[in-house]
Design a protein around this motif. Sequence first.
Motif: not given
Length: 86
Positions: A37-63
Motif C-alpha cells: 500500500f505504501m508503494t502504491v501510495g508513493l507511485l500515485s504521488d509521483i504520477f498524479d502530478g505528471i498526469i495533471a501537467r500533461r493534461l494541462g489541469i495543474s492548478t494551485e488548488k490541485l497542488r
Amino acid sequence: MDRLPLMLIYSRIVLGVAILAMAVLQPSFYRLFIVAFMTVGLLSDIFDGIIARRLGISTEKLRRLDSTIDTIFWVLILIATYLVAP
C-alpha cells in the motif's frame, strides 16, 4: 481522464487509512500489505502530478490539495509505524 489526478490524490487517503487499519488489526501478512500500500501510495504521488501537467489541469488548488493529502498520508504511515514497532 481529467479526474484521474484527483482520483490518484484521494486514493492516498484510502491507502493511508488501510495502512493504519492493517497496523491496528495485524492480520496475516499485514507487513506485506503495508509495504504494498505504501508503494502504491508513493507511485500515485509521483504520477498524479505528471498526469495533471500533461493534461494541462495543474492548478494551485490541485497542488495544495495534493500537498495536504500527502501530509495526511505520511502522518498515517508514521502512526502505523509506531503501532507496529513502538
